[in-house]
Design an enzyme around this catalytic site. Structure first.
Site, mmCIF file in Angstrom:
data_model
loop_
_atom_site.group_PDB
_atom_site.id
_atom_site.type_symbol
_atom_site.label_atom_id
_atom_site.label_comp_id
_atom_site.label_asym_id
_atom_site.label_seq_id
_atom_site.Cartn_x
_atom_site.Cartn_y
_atom_site.Cartn_z
ATOM 1 N N SER A 11 13.616 -11.124 24.674
ATOM 2 C CA SER A 11 12.509 -11.826 25.347
ATOM 3 C C SER A 11 13.106 -12.733 26.415
ATOM 4 C CB SER A 11 11.754 -12.682 24.325
ATOM 5 O OG SER A 11 11.002 -13.691 24.975
ATOM 6 N N TYR A 65 11.817 -18.660 17.704
ATOM 7 C CA TYR A 65 11.697 -17.372 18.391
ATOM 8 C C TYR A 65 12.798 -17.234 19.454
ATOM 9 C CZ TYR A 65 9.437 -13.533 20.981
ATOM 10 O OH TYR A 65 9.165 -12.334 21.604
HETATM 11 P P1 NAP Z 1 2.797 -6.502 18.391
HETATM 12 O O1 NAP Z 1 1.748 -5.989 19.302
HETATM 13 O O2 NAP Z 1 2.493 -7.665 17.517
HETATM 14 O O3 NAP Z 1 3.357 -5.291 17.497
HETATM 15 C C1 NAP Z 1 4.360 -5.544 16.563
HETATM 16 C C2 NAP Z 1 4.856 -4.244 15.996
HETATM 17 O O4 NAP Z 1 5.938 -4.535 15.103
HETATM 18 C C3 NAP Z 1 3.812 -3.515 15.170
HETATM 19 O O5 NAP Z 1 3.984 -2.135 15.344
HETATM 20 C C4 NAP Z 1 4.162 -3.922 13.728
HETATM 21 O O6 NAP Z 1 3.792 -2.946 12.744
HETATM 22 C C5 NAP Z 1 5.670 -3.958 13.833
HETATM 23 N N1 NAP Z 1 6.302 -4.743 12.775
HETATM 24 C C6 NAP Z 1 6.200 -6.075 12.538
HETATM 25 N N2 NAP Z 1 6.933 -6.412 11.468
HETATM 26 C C7 NAP Z 1 7.517 -5.268 11.031
HETATM 27 C C8 NAP Z 1 8.385 -4.958 9.958
HETATM 28 N N3 NAP Z 1 8.819 -5.917 9.112
HETATM 29 N N4 NAP Z 1 8.789 -3.676 9.777
HETATM 30 C C9 NAP Z 1 8.355 -2.695 10.632
HETATM 31 N N5 NAP Z 1 7.522 -2.935 11.665
HETATM 32 C C10 NAP Z 1 7.103 -4.215 11.855
HETATM 33 O O7 NAP Z 1 4.106 -6.958 19.214
HETATM 34 P P2 NAP Z 1 4.538 -6.620 20.722
HETATM 35 O O8 NAP Z 1 3.952 -7.644 21.613
HETATM 36 O O9 NAP Z 1 4.334 -5.185 21.015
HETATM 37 O O10 NAP Z 1 6.097 -6.969 20.609
HETATM 38 C C11 NAP Z 1 7.092 -5.967 20.386
HETATM 39 C C12 NAP Z 1 8.445 -6.602 20.610
HETATM 40 O O11 NAP Z 1 8.522 -7.126 21.930
HETATM 41 C C13 NAP Z 1 8.744 -7.781 19.670
HETATM 42 O O12 NAP Z 1 10.095 -7.758 19.307
HETATM 43 C C14 NAP Z 1 8.454 -8.983 20.544
HETATM 44 O O13 NAP Z 1 9.144 -10.129 20.120
HETATM 45 C C15 NAP Z 1 8.916 -8.482 21.887
HETATM 46 N N6 NAP Z 1 8.328 -9.191 23.029
HETATM 47 C C16 NAP Z 1 6.972 -9.238 23.194
HETATM 48 C C17 NAP Z 1 6.452 -9.937 24.301
HETATM 49 C C18 NAP Z 1 4.973 -10.038 24.543
HETATM 50 O O14 NAP Z 1 4.590 -10.830 25.404
HETATM 51 N N7 NAP Z 1 4.128 -9.271 23.884
HETATM 52 C C19 NAP Z 1 7.323 -10.555 25.202
HETATM 53 C C20 NAP Z 1 8.698 -10.476 24.997
HETATM 54 C C21 NAP Z 1 9.192 -9.788 23.907
HETATM 55 P P3 NAP Z 1 2.303 -2.935 12.068
HETATM 56 O O15 NAP Z 1 1.362 -2.525 13.153
HETATM 57 O O16 NAP Z 1 2.402 -1.944 10.987
HETATM 58 O O17 NAP Z 1 2.059 -4.337 11.601
#
Ligand code: NAP
Length: 255
Positions: free
Chosen positions: A150, A163
Site C-alpha cells: 500500500s 496497517y
Molecule cells: P477487500 O475488497 O476487502 O477484499 C479482501 C479479500 O481478501 C477478500 O477476497 C477476502 O475474502 C480476502 N481475505 C481476507 N482475509 C483473508 C484470509 N484470512 N484468508 C483468505 N482470504 C482473505 O480488499 P481490497 O480492497 O480488494 O484489498 C486487497 C489488498 O489490497 C489488501 O491487501 C489491501 O490491504 C490492499 N490495498 C487495498 C487498497 C484499497 O484502497 N482498497 C489500497 C492499497 C492496498 P472473503 O471475501 O472470503 O472475505
C-alpha cells in the site's frame, strides 16, 4: 518457455497462478486479468464462497481453467493446503499475496489482539503462502511472486499505524526475498496501490472521498483494474529483470 507455448495474446498460457483473497475487490480484478492472459487461476477466499464461484465462472468464460480454494491464509496448514491444491493443476509459477485487511484508529486505542490480527493477515499470511510455494518454484527454476502492499507502507498513514507497519514490512520482505531467490529464476516485487474503490474503502465518507480526489493529481480514486494491470506486467515471463521493486499505482498521490 518454448516458442510453442509463448503467445503474445495469452502470455501466461497454462501457468498456474495463485491469487489470495480473489473473491472480491483487487484480488478479483487480478484473477480476471491473469485468466485473460491464459493463466490457470486459483481463486482463494476465506468466507465469500458464492463470490469466489462467480470469479471462477468468469475466468472460465475468458477461456481459462480456474479453481476456488477456501483457505484462511493466516493459518499455516491452510496456506500449505492452498498451494498443494494448486500444485495438482501444475507447478505454481505465480503467487499474488493479495488478501489483507485494514483497520483505522489511533495507535493508543489499538489493542494487542487488533495489532496481531492485522499483522497476521498483511504480513504473516504472505510469509506462509510464499514459504509453501517456494519449493515448487525453486524446483522449476521459475517464479513470479507479487505482494500487494500500500502507499501507506511507503509513506505511513496517520490513524493507520498498524496497517502502515504491516505494509511497510511487506515491502522489506519483498526486497530481502528478491535477493535471496533471484538466482533461482524467481522475481519478487510489490505493488503499493493508493486508494482503490473496493469494499475496503466503501465506508469512506463523501468528504474524505472528495479530499482524496482533490489531493490525487489524476483527480480520481483508483479502480481494481489499475492494480491488476501492474500485477499482470510483473507476472509476465518478460519481466525477468525486474525484482525487489515497488510499483505504486496511486494516481500521483505519493510520488
Ligand atoms: P477487500 O475488497 O476487502 O477484499 C479482501 C479479500 O481478501 C477478500 O477476497 C477476502 O475474502 C480476502 N481475505 C481476507 N482475509 C483473508 C484470509 N484470512 N484468508 C483468505 N482470504 C482473505 O480488499 P481490497 O480492497 O480488494 O484489498 C486487497 C489488498 O489490497 C489488501 O491487501 C489491501 O490491504 C490492499 N490495498 C487495498 C487498497 C484499497 O484502497 N482498497 C489500497 C492499497 C492496498 P472473503 O471475501 O472470503 O472475505
Amino acid at each position: 518457455m518454448t516458442l510453442q507455448t509463448y503467445s503474445t495474446t495469452r502470455p501466461l498460457y497454462g501457468q498456474v497462478a495463485i491469487v489470495t483473497g480473489a473473491s472480491r475487490g483487487i484480488g478479483r480484478a487480478i484473477a480476471l486479468a491473469l485468466a485473460r492472459a491464459g493463466a490457470i487461476v486459483i481463486v482463494n477466499y476465506k468466507q465469500a464462497e458464492t463470490a469466489a464461484a462467480e470469479v471462477v465462472a468468469l475466468c472460465q468464460q475468458l477461456g481459462s481453467r480456474a479453481l476456488a480454494v477456501q483457505a484462511d491464509v493466516t493459518q499455516p496448514e491452510a496456506a500449505e493446503r492452498l498451494v498443494s491444491e494448486a500444485a495438482k493443476l501444475g507447478p505454481p509459477r505465480i503467487l499474488v499475496n493479495n488478501a489483507g485487511i485494514a483497520k483505522t484508529g489511533l495507535l493508543v486505542d489499538t489493542t494487542l489482539d487488533e495489532w496481531r490480527t492485522l499483522l497476521d493477515h498483511n504480513l504473516t499470511a504472505p510469509f506462509l503462502c510464499t514459504r509453501a510455494v517456494l519449493p515448487h518454484m525453486i524446483r522449476e527454476h521459475y517464479g513470479r511472486i507479487i505482494n500487494i502492499s500500500s502507499i501507506w507502507g511507503i509513506a505511513g498513514g496517520s490513524c493507520e499505524v498498524a496497517y502502515s507497519a504491516s505494509k511497510g514490512g511487506l515491502i522489506a520482505f519483498t526486497k530481502a526475498l528478491a535477493k535471496e531467490v533471484a538466482r533461482s529464476g524467481i522475481t519478487v516485487n510489490a505493488v503499493a496501490p493508493g486508494a482503490i474503490e473496493t469494499d475496503m474503502t466503501a465506508n469512506l465518507s463523501d468528504e474524505a472521498r472528495a479530499v482524496l480526489r482533490e489531493e490525487t493529481p489524476v483527480g480520481r480514486l483508483g479502480e481494481p483494474e489499475d492494480v491488476a494491470q501492474c500485477v499482470l506486467f510483473l507476472a509476465s515471463p518478460t519481466a525477468s529483470y525486474l525484482t525487489g521493486q515497488v510499483i505504486s499505482p496511486n494516481g500521483g498521490l505519493v510520488i
